[in-house]
Design an enzyme around this catalytic site. Structure first.
Site, PDB file in Angstrom:
ATOM      1  N   HIS A   1      79.256  11.561  53.340  1.00 52.22           N
ATOM      2  CA  HIS A   1      78.661  10.638  54.302  1.00 52.22           C
ATOM      3  C   HIS A   1      78.512   9.245  53.708  1.00 52.22           C
ATOM      4  O   HIS A   1      77.750   8.428  54.205  1.00 52.22           O
ATOM      5  CB  HIS A   1      77.287  11.136  54.748  1.00 52.22           C
ATOM      6  CG  HIS A   1      77.325  12.508  55.345  1.00 52.22           C
ATOM      7  ND1 HIS A   1      77.120  13.638  54.590  1.00 52.22           N
ATOM      8  CD2 HIS A   1      77.564  12.920  56.610  1.00 52.22           C
ATOM      9  CE1 HIS A   1      77.227  14.700  55.373  1.00 52.22           C
ATOM     10  NE2 HIS A   1      77.502  14.305  56.601  1.00 52.22           N
TER      11      HIS A   1
ATOM     12  N   ASP B   1      71.659  19.268  60.239  1.00 51.32           N
ATOM     13  CA  ASP B   1      72.492  20.353  60.760  1.00 51.32           C
ATOM     14  C   ASP B   1      71.733  21.676  60.766  1.00 51.32           C
ATOM     15  O   ASP B   1      71.800  22.443  61.737  1.00 51.32           O
ATOM     16  CB  ASP B   1      73.766  20.487  59.922  1.00 51.32           C
ATOM     17  CG  ASP B   1      74.754  19.361  60.191  1.00 51.32           C
ATOM     18  OD1 ASP B   1      74.572  18.640  61.188  1.00 51.32           O
ATOM     19  OD2 ASP B   1      75.708  19.216  59.415  1.00 51.32           O
TER      20      ASP B   1
END
Length: 625
Positions: free
Chosen positions: A268, A161
């Site tokens: 995640h 990200d």
């Protein structure tokens, strides 16, 4: 919608060259972070290893975002990209735009937080995969062309990200678009800070809210950036899970023993900092708060007695609402027990990890100015409709209404009747407790296997009530008291049905208590059960036993009727009716949803009702009534 790998266009490579390729290869070889630049998707031809209600593994992120937009008129998709934007984008002219995003699989984050007072738009990657640089850049251009005066990128602290949003920011700035970026790292799991920093977790949603309120108020880009950067340092988040999650097309990311839970995991499916033994919710929450607030933890939240906080209890995706409420209660009690004042409590699903059965707790230190930003209005669909009232200090209960006082029983006859009532009730309780396992076994064939447990719960409640003092001698008062007791303590549909029966049966006994009145009481109870329970004789329920007995008890209305002879016939009829339910097709209750071919045992409710009548008869016979 393009695949997230398409951002490696010739234009992109030409601009950033070999460095990006080296970074991507390095991330792929070392494992990097969960949001990698180029994760390899599972081959479409391979069977999925986890059940998911999707059309395809490759298209699930696109389909999910399209579904959200289709059902929310305030959102629009940006053509050619996995980007959702406010449909009233043109109304933002002269204001700062807020963009966020990341991998899919964290729903409702982040697209659920698009709206007035929160995000302007969201860029979504594939599941647990950073969004494409090209799509991020397209979103920045779209809001800039709508007339916004700058864009703030709110990014969770993961390598992919940071890289992708950072690259898009640099390219947008090269085009003359004012863009700033705030990287949120609120993870409180690691006691020693790692080079990569704290991971971005559910606290990011609070940054969306604060930044959105500032942008809606017309605050400039630089000031918003500075203020939310300060807020981001005043919070922490810690997660715990009962098991892992599984990306569509993949196996679970880690395995846990039946008696273990994972502490400090990410969003995640990556494993946490340690595994702990399963424990009651209160103990797990206390452990989490200890870890989050301990000064020996380098990533702790500096919460002290007297601190004011916003509490977020976040469902990681697969936890039941029942468990979520238990965790919320434990968190509030534990924090207040430490002298911490809870300004607001947000409970729900804000940032999930697919179907992970776990929770995260977020603590944000607040003062009144910051609380006003949290309370500011927003149209974002996933932000809760939260009361602007302090949690701590609020009165959470009110006194129960008092029951009407009954006239005392003072006569000698009343005392004798009360003793006989005690004997009857004690025998009924002993009978039901002895039948617990048998009734549960019967119920497993057609229900949830708790009929015996439910009746045992009633028996124990009656035993406890008898220890408090003698029961009322008045039959009407006795049945009314038993009705309230069973409605409160027995639970289930059985408790409601017995409560209805006893409440209705008590009414004819207020005026008279002779045998005809008792027969009328039986009829009144049966009528109430049929009215509200919707069962009829022959529907394979407890009513079958009681109805058969009630028909025999009609004889009590005849002059000179013999109590015990008629009651004996009634009990035998009830037992025969209970046995006959094995040959009936269920017409009411849970059993009505079960194939009649599987129902080859008597109905447990009918068996229990007949056993109660048998217990009453045996005591009266032993007393020579």
């Amino acid at each position: 919608m393009p695949n997230s790998r398409n951002h490696c266009s010739l234009e992109f490579l030409g601009r950033y060259g070999l460095g990006v390729l080296v970074t991507a290869v390095w991330l792929g070889r070392t494992g990097g972070c969960p949001c990698q630049l180029h994760p390899e998707p599972p081959p479409a031809s391979l069977p999925q290893t986890s059940k998911k209600l999707v059309n395809s593994v490759a298209g699930c992120a696109d389909d999910a975002l399209a579904g959200l937009v289709a059902c929310n008129p305030s959102l629009q998709l940006l053509q050619g990209h996995r980007v959702a934007l406010r449909s009233d984008l043109d109304s933002l002219k002269g204001r700062v735009a807020l963009l966020s995003g990341g991998g899919s699989g964290h729903e409702p984050a982040h697209a659920g937080f698009i709206g007035k007072g929160m995000l302007t738009g969201v860029i979504a990657g594939a599941v647990f995969t950073s969004p494409a640089v090209g799509s991020i850049l397209a979103a920045i251009r779209a809001v800039a062309q709508a007339g916004t005066v700058g864009t703030l990128l709110i990014v969770k602290n993961y390598t992919g990200d940071r890289l992708n949003f950072g690259l898009a920011r640099e390219q947008a700035r090269a085009e003359g678009i004012p863009v700033e970026m705030v990287v949120v790292g609120d993870d409180s799991a690691f006691t020693v800070l790692k080079k990569a920093g704290r991971r971005g977790l559910c606290g990011t949603v609070l940054i969306h809210k604060v930044a959105g309120a500032l942008a809606e108020a017309g605050v400039g880009l630089e000031e918003i950036t500075d203020r939310v950067s300060v807020v981001a340092k005043a919070m922490g988040t810690l997660g715990v899970s009962l098991s892992s999650c599984s990306v569509p097309g993949s196996k679970p990311t880690f395995e846990l023993a039946a008696d273990e839970v994972e502490l400090g995991l990410g969003i995640h499916g990556e494993a946490g900092v340690r595994r702990i033994k399963m424990a009651p919710a209160d103990e797990i929450v206390a452990l989490m708060l200890d870890h989050m607030t301990s000064s020996s933890n380098a990533s702790h939240v500096p919460v002290q007695p007297g601190s004011s906080v916003v509490l977020m209890v976040n469902n990681l995706g697969g936890l039941s609402f029942l468990e979520l409420g238990i965790i919320a209660d434990a968190a509030v009690r534990s924090l207040e027990g430490r002298g911490v004042k809870i300004a607001r409590a947000l409970v729900g699903t804000f940032m999930s990890a697919l179907e992970m059965p776990g929770i995260s707790l977020t603590l944000l230190l607040v003062d009144e100015p910051l609380l006003k930003l949290i309370d500011a209005e927003t149209t974002a669909s996933a932000w809760p409709n939260m009361a602007k009232v302090w949690v701590t200090g609020r009165k959470r209960s009110r006194a129960a209404p008092t029951e009407p006082l009954a006239a005392p029983d003072s006569t000698a006859a009343a005392g004798a009747a009360s003793k006989q009532t005690v004997l009857v009730l004690e025998r009924v309780c002993t009978t039901l407790l002895g039948l617990e396992e048998h009734l549960n076994a019967l119920d497993r064939a057609a229900g949830d296997g708790d009929c015996g447990s439910t009746h045992s719960r009633a028996a124990r409640a009656i035993q406890g009530w008898l220890k408090e003092g003698p029961p009322p001698a008045s039959p009407a008062q006795l049945l009314s008291k038993l009705s309230f007791l069973l409605l409160e303590k027995m639970g289930g549909s059985s408790g409601a049905l017995y409560g209805l029966f006893l409440t209705a049966a008590a009414q004819p006994l207020k005026a008279k208590t002779d045998l005809p009145a008792w027969s009328a009481a039986m009829d009144a109870g049966l009528a109430a059960m049929q009215k509200y329970g919707k069962a009829a004789p022959g529907d394979r329920t407890m009513l079958d036993s009681l109805w058969a007995a009630g028909q025999e008890l009609q004889a009590w209305r005849s002059p000179g009727a013999n109590l015990l002879q008629i009651l004996t016939k009634a009990v035998k009829s009830a037992e025969a009716a209970a046995e006959a339910t094995k040959n009936m097709e269920a017409g009411a209750g849970r059993a009505s949803y079960i194939s009649s071919a599987r129902l080859d045992q008597p109905d447990p409710g009918a068996v229990a009702a007949a056993a109660i009548l048998r217990a009453i008869l045996e005591v009266l016979q032993s007393q020579g009534v």
